[in-house]
Scaffold this active site. Structure first.
Site, PDB file in Angstrom:
ATOM      1  N   GLU A   1      11.943   9.911   2.429  1.00  0.00           N
ATOM      2  CA  GLU A   1      12.763   8.694   2.496  1.00  0.00           C
ATOM      3  C   GLU A   1      13.927   8.783   3.489  1.00  0.00           C
ATOM      4  O   GLU A   1      15.071   8.482   3.139  1.00  0.00           O
ATOM      5  CB  GLU A   1      13.292   8.348   1.093  1.00  0.00           C
TER       6      GLU A   1
ATOM      7  N   ASN B   1       7.168  11.521   3.653  1.00  0.00           N
ATOM      8  CA  ASN B   1       6.868  10.643   2.518  1.00  0.00           C
ATOM      9  C   ASN B   1       7.916   9.537   2.415  1.00  0.00           C
ATOM     10  O   ASN B   1       9.115   9.810   2.538  1.00  0.00           O
ATOM     11  CB  ASN B   1       6.885  11.506   1.237  1.00  0.00           C
TER      12      ASN B   1
ATOM     13  N   HIS C   1       4.967   2.021  -4.493  1.00  0.00           N
ATOM     14  CA  HIS C   1       5.559   1.471  -5.722  1.00  0.00           C
ATOM     15  C   HIS C   1       5.535  -0.054  -5.587  1.00  0.00           C
ATOM     16  O   HIS C   1       6.284  -0.616  -4.782  1.00  0.00           O
ATOM     17  CB  HIS C   1       7.014   1.933  -5.881  1.00  0.00           C
TER      18      HIS C   1
ATOM     19  N   GLU D   1       2.763   7.987  -4.717  1.00  0.00           N
ATOM     20  CA  GLU D   1       3.552   7.697  -5.929  1.00  0.00           C
ATOM     21  C   GLU D   1       3.130   6.350  -6.511  1.00  0.00           C
ATOM     22  O   GLU D   1       3.969   5.561  -6.973  1.00  0.00           O
ATOM     23  CB  GLU D   1       5.051   7.692  -5.588  1.00  0.00           C
TER      24      GLU D   1
ATOM     25  N   ASP E   1       2.350   3.202  -8.390  1.00  0.00           N
ATOM     26  CA  ASP E   1       2.473   2.497  -9.661  1.00  0.00           C
ATOM     27  C   ASP E   1       2.635   1.020  -9.336  1.00  0.00           C
ATOM     28  O   ASP E   1       3.175   0.651  -8.297  1.00  0.00           O
ATOM     29  CB  ASP E   1       3.576   3.041 -10.582  1.00  0.00           C
TER      30      ASP E   1
END
Ligand code: G3I
Length: 452
Positions: free
Chosen positions: A157, A200, A236, A265, A267
């Site tokens: 990030e 990432n 996400h 990641e 979701d």
């Protein structure tokens, strides 16, 4: 005494049928979990795991049954591993790594250099000291896990949201400038040359200013020989941040730079069919990109999600499989207790396929046929092919497909087996059969392929 030719051929056909039945049942049994279905597509399917839940039997048994990759959710972060300068604590992360190793699961290291969950002692350092602290942190943590981690999120990030395309403000960017990224990757390569080194980030899942900035960085690294092997797309999603329509295209453009890509990641907030469709589309996008090597969901159960109220995961709070689970498994080409694909369908809506037929072996009163099914320019979720036989020919056995017959007994409609219906664009699979000629040597008429 040698076996007569006809007997030998019949024997071979029986052996072939027997061996394919074995292979088929083995494959079918193996593809009823997320991990095994993904393995059938040469990918992994993982979950973020928290060490403090491993003692909960439903948590551990769901992890052990369904997943073949783990990412420690918090345990490898800087605040967990080096809360005090040069004092390293690996207990919780070690617990996850040894659990994973015992089950042959891959481990993704998350994460070495990140502005968040960063101890205050790091933020307080001046540039020269910060540089050596960063390199020491990378070195000590990677050294501890050398040989045990398939990929590291070396930097996490680093870029700002929004349209600037700039690095976000952090102790690293503010004091070391953009060169900290390159330095982190070079240091990491020197410590464990066998670990894949990844960048990432989130909100980089579609083509936008932020992903363009990451893209430019990767392109620059590749052109100058700075080590980078992979890019993680956190993924996400919720209604404010839905799965982008150019998700697959964005993964592909990074892959085209010569790096692997992973969904790291995943979701998706929501429930029911809508959530299931979104999961299905994400999986299909990854499968359609050859260099998308795996997917990780950010947690196992809604009970422990970092945004639990949005129920974003595949298992509910009681570890029940949600429609999203069924859709994910189906998109991976697996088959589970829940069955269907949750209405996932083909995201492009232009599913198509073509077929070709070959007689692969022939003997006096029988032959083996192979039908190759090839997806068109879009990924497909299932296929159906019809073959019309001339009586009194009969099909004795079939493998890698499921047959249904019309009332005449001459028209065989074959649909995909549980594990070979999902094909990436342009990818192919095949099914085969043994026919008994009964005095008629003709080749069956091959109908068109129908894709879904
Ligand atoms: O363990 C302590 C507990 O003892 C204490 O009582 C409690 C009080 O707040 O905090 C607990 O720690 C929390 C920890 O999660 C474990 O639950 C931290 O406060 C909390 O900040 C931490 O949140 C994590 C978050 O990263 C931190 O930024 C989430 O679990 C974790 O899922 C999340 O993961 C990030 C990825 O690393 C990077 N990408 C985004 C993703 C989601 O935010």
């Amino acid at each position: 005494m040698p076996m007569p030719r006809r007997a030998a051929q019949a024997f071979t056909a029986v052996l072939l049928a027997a061996s394919t039945v074995t292979a088929l049942s083995h494959t079918a049994a193996a593809a009823d979990t997320l991990g095994s279905a993904a393995a059938g597509k040469a990918r992994y399917f993982g979950a973020a795991v928290a060490a403090n839940h491993l003692g909960e039997s439903a948590y551990a048994s769901t992890l052990d049954r369904e997943f073949n990759q783990v990412t420690p959710e918090n345990e490898m972060k800087w605040d967990a591993t080096e809360g005090t300068r040069n004092t390293f604590t690996f207990g919780a992360a070690d617990q996850i790594v040894s659990h994973a190793q015992g089950l042959n699961m891959k481990v993704r290291g998350h994460t070495l250099v990140w502005h968040s969950q960063l101890p205050s002692w790091v933020s307080g350092l001046a540039a020269t000291d910060l540089r050596s602290a960063m390199n020491n942190h990378i070195t000590q943590v990677m050294q501890h896990y050398k040989g045990k981690i398939y990929a590291w999120d070396v930097v996490n990030e680093a870029y700002q949201d929004g349209s600037s395309g700039a690095l976000r403000s952090s102790p690293f960017a503010d004091k070391l400038g953009s060169g900290f990224l390159e330095e982190a990757f070079r240091t990491a390569r020197g410590v464990d040359p066998n670990a894949k080194l990844c960048y990432n980030d989130y909100n980089t899942d579609g083509v936008n200013a932020k992903s363009n900035a990451v893209y430019a960085m990767v392109k620059d690294f590749k052109s100058r020989g700075v080590p980078i092997d992979c890019v993680g797309f956190q993924s996400h999603f919720n209604s404010a941040s839905p799965v982008p329509s150019d998700y697959q295209a964005n993964l592909q453009r990074f892959a085209d730079l010569g790096v692997d890509v992973q969904i790291t990641e995943l979701d998706i907030e929501g429930s029911g069919t809508a959530q299931a469709n979104n999961y299905s589309n994400v999986v299909k996008a990854c499968l359609a990109v050859t260099r998308c090597t795996g997917l990780t969901v950010w947690g196992i159960t809604d009970k422990y999600s970092w945004r639990s109220s949005g129920t974003p995961l595949l298992f509910d709070s009681n570890y029940g499989k949600k429609p999203a689970y069924d859709a994910t498994l189906a998109a991976l080409g697996g088959s589970g207790t829940g069955g269907g694909d949750g209405g996932g369908g083909n995201p492009g809506g232009n599913a198509s396929c073509t077929v070709s037929f070959t007689r692969t072996s022939d003997w006096n009163d029988g032959y083996n046929g192979e039908v190759v099914v090839k997806a068109g320019s879009a990924p497909i979720n299932g296929w159906t092919v019809t073959l019309t036989f001339t009586p009194p020919q009969k099909v004795a056995s079939l493998w890698n497909g499921t047959a249904a017959w019309d009332s005449s007994g001459n028209v065989m409609t074959v649909r995909a087996a549980s594990y070979n219906g999902s094909l990436a664009a342009g990818a192919s699979t095949s099914f085969g059969f043994t026919a008994v000629k009964n005095g008629n040597n003709s080749t069956p008429a091959l109908g068109a392929c129908t894709a879904s």
